[in-house]
Design an enzyme around this catalytic site. Sequence first.
Site, PDB file in Angstrom:
ATOM      1  CD  GLU A   1      39.994  24.057  89.300  1.00  0.00           C
ATOM      2  OE1 GLU A   1      38.916  23.483  89.572  1.00  0.00           O
ATOM      3  OE2 GLU A   1      40.692  23.753  88.315  1.00  0.00           O
TER       4      GLU A   1
ATOM      5  CG  ASP B   1      33.394  17.668  86.073  1.00  0.00           C
ATOM      6  OD1 ASP B   1      34.450  17.993  86.643  1.00  0.00           O
ATOM      7  OD2 ASP B   1      32.533  18.512  85.711  1.00  0.00           O
ATOM      8  CB  SER B   2      39.094  16.007  86.316  1.00  0.00           C
ATOM      9  OG  SER B   2      39.027  15.146  87.435  1.00  0.00           O
TER      10      SER B   2
ATOM     11  CD  GLU C   1      32.859  23.013  87.683  1.00  0.00           C
ATOM     12  OE1 GLU C   1      32.688  23.883  86.799  1.00  0.00           O
ATOM     13  OE2 GLU C   1      33.623  22.042  87.543  1.00  0.00           O
TER      14      GLU C   1
END
Length: 266
Positions: free
Chosen positions: A181, A45-46, A114
């Site tokens: 991350e 989704d970046s 996430e």
Amino acid sequence: MPEVTLSTLNGLKAKGEKITMLTCYDATFAKAASQAGVEVLLVGDSLGMVLQGHDSTLPVSTADMAYHTACVKRGNHGALILADLPFMAHATPEAAFTNSAALMQAGAHMVKIEGAAWLAETITQLAQRGVPVCAHLGLTPQTVNVLGGYKVQGREEAQAAQLRADAKALEQAGAAMLLLECVPSELAAQITQAAGVPVIGIGAGSATDGQVLVLHDMLGLSLSGRVARFVKNFMHGQPDIDSALAAYVQAVKQVSFPASEHGFSA
Ligand code: KIV
């Protein structure tokens, strides 16, 4: 490249060979990256930031993700396609079922979510229904407003203990892969050693089972002009994009990337 499956990735972890992952959003780059030997194409989704120009991933919809997943599928040559469930798409198990179905039907082999231990039940139920899940822990960009910015996670011992516990809980719930991350390299090494499933890192040091970068970052393209510490520009010294992709694969396999300067300490 022979078709990459979850068994391939588990086999790579078992023999200590690093797994290569890059974000990918379209057919042309899917062809180039998969032919360069990138084993996992992450439709991240970046894309909200690097393709759509937003300042966060929050505006991205499941329809956007499904569109780009279908584009990647058309160009892919054998890589495993992992697609992100965007902001709020897994807020309830029912939402996660519907939105995962859209991504799997568009061509994903696995979805990434996430979150932390609160996702355990959703992950179990998705796995039971045929959707393998990668759980994204540490800096989770969809919760940037709760975290108070894009900051390294797990530097304090209490936070590190929570991350270790979350990783274990999500693996026990059925997560087939973990992604860390922006966590200290030592903490990422501990989580990787304890995990029975592949652990992929970004800004998490070199001890994880594999690495991921955002495609545009590793090609030296930046909309904002800000470059994160964990990014390396693989276009440097390379004549073209295919060579830069091959250099990334080689650097991850040989563990020359990430170097210590790309990681974070506690
Ligand atoms: O969306 C994305 O590109 C990601 C990577 C930063 C891991 O989740």
